[in-house]
Scaffold this active site. Structure first.
Site, short mmCIF file in Angstrom:
data_model
loop_
_atom_site.label_atom_id
_atom_site.label_comp_id
_atom_site.label_asym_id
_atom_site.label_seq_id
_atom_site.Cartn_x
_atom_site.Cartn_y
_atom_site.Cartn_z
N TRP A 473 34.93 35.89 33.58
CA TRP A 473 35.65 34.72 34.12
C TRP A 473 34.70 33.58 34.47
CZ3 TRP A 473 36.51 39.42 37.15
CH2 TRP A 473 37.51 40.22 36.62
N HIS A 474 33.70 33.37 33.61
CA HIS A 474 32.74 32.28 33.82
C HIS A 474 32.86 31.25 32.70
CE1 HIS A 474 30.08 35.35 36.20
NE2 HIS A 474 31.13 34.94 36.88
#
Length: 538
Positions: A473-474
């Site tokens: 989730w970057h």
């Protein structure tokens, strides 16, 4: 941990709530600055601009309040995934992941990702910031200046380290308190295979080859201390700062080539609000390029597919998509061990090859099983832990593509995970290092044995890697800062070819930073605010 609220805090909360109710009920036709997105970067930009009482600042946020237990209780962070506080983005199916379609969670609500993430504070590596400086042509993006910003904004609660840590800033940072024995075992295992350990992960450790440490977290008195709460929480009683939730930004409004406002959707009604000085996009690596494209800023061919008039041709809008990809390796506990804190208390950065001078692998220990949709079928223990390990510097790149002229329609996300063969080579080394750590003597008192992947080689290992791959989730890098033809913003974060418009979020990263992106997004917000204040004499 205490839930006690002082009379002063209660009075402030009432005053802030009444102030915001009044301000949002009487929206002005224009503000000096309109900041779009109340996430890690946008919250900081809005606060810093509002510190000048003469500046009228409007902060628009598509989501809602962060006053919910799933946000504030660190142990409940996984429950936000897939909820109304998650944008719920989905990547397109890809053959490089055996046809899988990965969910890409991003925070929607006050605090953005800093309200639903795992609360890890990871500053990035020295080489990341020096790369930013090189790409932008501005040495102020370099490591030494960024280190000084980190010292100024931190309120560090660990062992004193004045060379690297600050103690008087707004961001409460603490080591994970009373870590699980499994977290200490990870540090011991690192030492057993020749990886150094450090007192904390945000100093000397990230100036060289890497190492292992107990994680730094944004948790205060047992509650999440998001960047929204750190920066904007104390400022909500100010008459010159308006925070409007439920406001979905659709496009930027221009007069000629100058941004003069924002069009947004709220309560089913489309509204336009003016910005006499600047509009700042802090919507994240998916929404920011989407809004740019719907505003006529992007690749001419991409906009032409939907007949969107081209205001400024910038081929890099929506390109260069990057993310950290993880491959979970799982062990079964000999006896159940309950997760502590956020359930992720130890971190490690290391190299896939000895000739590298900076880490290209990222490891976060998770104190419960984290299979992918595919690897769950291999059998998951009722009690176990996961080495959530992946590529800190992926070679693969993806892109975003419009699917409609409707600003409310989602974009297609071609994430490109593992599309570059170099990433598969690094992934194999990553999994082997995971197994060396998890099967080290330090873990033997706590585990019954390795569950997955086990002794896989060749095509079987590659199949596992493609089945196991999930996102950290970057999401980042889709409106990158730089000076080449694929750059979208310059070193001051101004969008090329137009006036009155900047971008301040993870999309401006030329490459994804080594580690969790929350802390680097704080730097982006601080740098943006400083440059804006200097430009307008605030």
């Amino acid at each position: 941990m205490t839930d006690a609220v002082s009379p002063e805090e209660r009075d402030f909360a009432m005053r802030a709530r009444d102030n915001q109710s009044w301000l949002t009920a009487k929206l002005r036709p224009y503000y000096d600055f309109v900041v779009c997105g109340a996430g890690a970067s946008g919250s900081i930009v809005a606060r810093r601009l509002a510190e000048n009482p003469e500046a009228q600042v409007l902060l628009l946020e598509a989501g809602g309040s962060d006053e919910v237990e799933s946000v504030l209780n660190p142990a409940l962070w996984p429950t936000n995934l897939g909820s109304e506080r998650d944008w719920g983005f989905q990547a397109e199916p890809t053959p490089h992941l055996n046809g899988r379609q990965l969910p890409l969670s991003m925070g929607k609500g006050l605090g953005g990702g800093s309200s639903i993430n795992v609360m890890v504070w990871a500053r990035g590596h020295r080489s990341d910031w020096d790369f930013f400086a090189q790409e932008s042509g501005d040495p102020a993006w370099g490591y030494e200046n960024v280190l000084d910003i980190y010292r100024r904004i931190e309120n560090w609660q660990g062992v004193p380290d004045p060379q690297f840590r600050g103690t008087s800033g707004p961001v409460w940072v603490q080591p994970a308190p009373d870590p699980s024995p499994i977290a200490h075992a990870m540090l011991d295992a690192a030492g057993e295979i020749g990886i150094p350990t450090f007192a904390h992960p945000n100093g000397r450790m990230m100036e060289g080859e890497g190492g292992a440490a107990i994680s730094d977290m944004l948790v205060r008195d047992g509650r999440r201390h998001s960047l929204y709460r750190a920066y904007l929480g104390p400022w909500l009683d100010r008459p010159n700062l308006t925070v409007l939730t439920g406001a979905l930004v659709r496009r930027i409004v221009f007069d000629g080539r100058r941004a003069i406002g924002v069009e947004f959707l709220r309560g089913g009604q489309v509204t336009t609000v003016g910005a006499s000085a600047e509009v700042v996009l802090s919507l994240g690596a998916i929404q920011t390029p989407k809004v740019l494209m719907h505003s006529g800023i992007g690749d001419r061919a991409e906009l032409g597919r939907f007949g969107i008039p081209v205001l400024q041709h910038l081929a890099g809008v929506g390109r260069n998509f990057q993310d950290h990809v993880s491959f979970g390796c799982t062990w079964e506990y000999a006896e159940p061990i309950a997760p502590r804190n956020s359930g992720s208390e130890a971190t490690l950065y290391w190299k896939s090859r000895s000739d590298l001078d900076a880490p290209d692998l990222l490891f976060c220990q998770v104190e419960f099983p984290v299979p992918s949709d595919r690897t769950a079928a291999r059998g998951v223990p009722a009690h176990g832990w996961t080495m959530f390990a992946g590529l800190a510097q992926p070679a693969s790149r993806g892109r975003l593509r419009l699917q409609s002229t409707d600003p409310s329609a989602p974009v297609a996300i071609e994430a490109g995970f593992l599309s570059d063969p170099a990433d598969m080579t690094t992934a194999r080394a990553c999994v082997e290092l995971c197994r060396s750590l998890g099967n080290a003597p330090a873990f033997r008192p706590f585990v019954r044995g390795e569950v997955m992947p086990g002794e896989l080689k060749g095509e079987a290992l590659d199949l596992y890697i493609r089945d196991a791959a999930v996102t950290y989730w970057h999401q980042s890098c889709t409106a990158k800062m730089g000076r080449d033809e694929m750059s979208v913003v310059d070193g001051t974060l101004k969008v090329y070819g137009v006036d009155g418009l900047r971008v301040a979020d993870g999309s401006i990263m030329p490459r994804v930073t080594t580690g969790n992106t929350q802390a680097p997004c704080a730097i982006i917000g601080e740098r943006a605010a400083k440059m804006i204040r200097q430009a307008y004499g605030l």
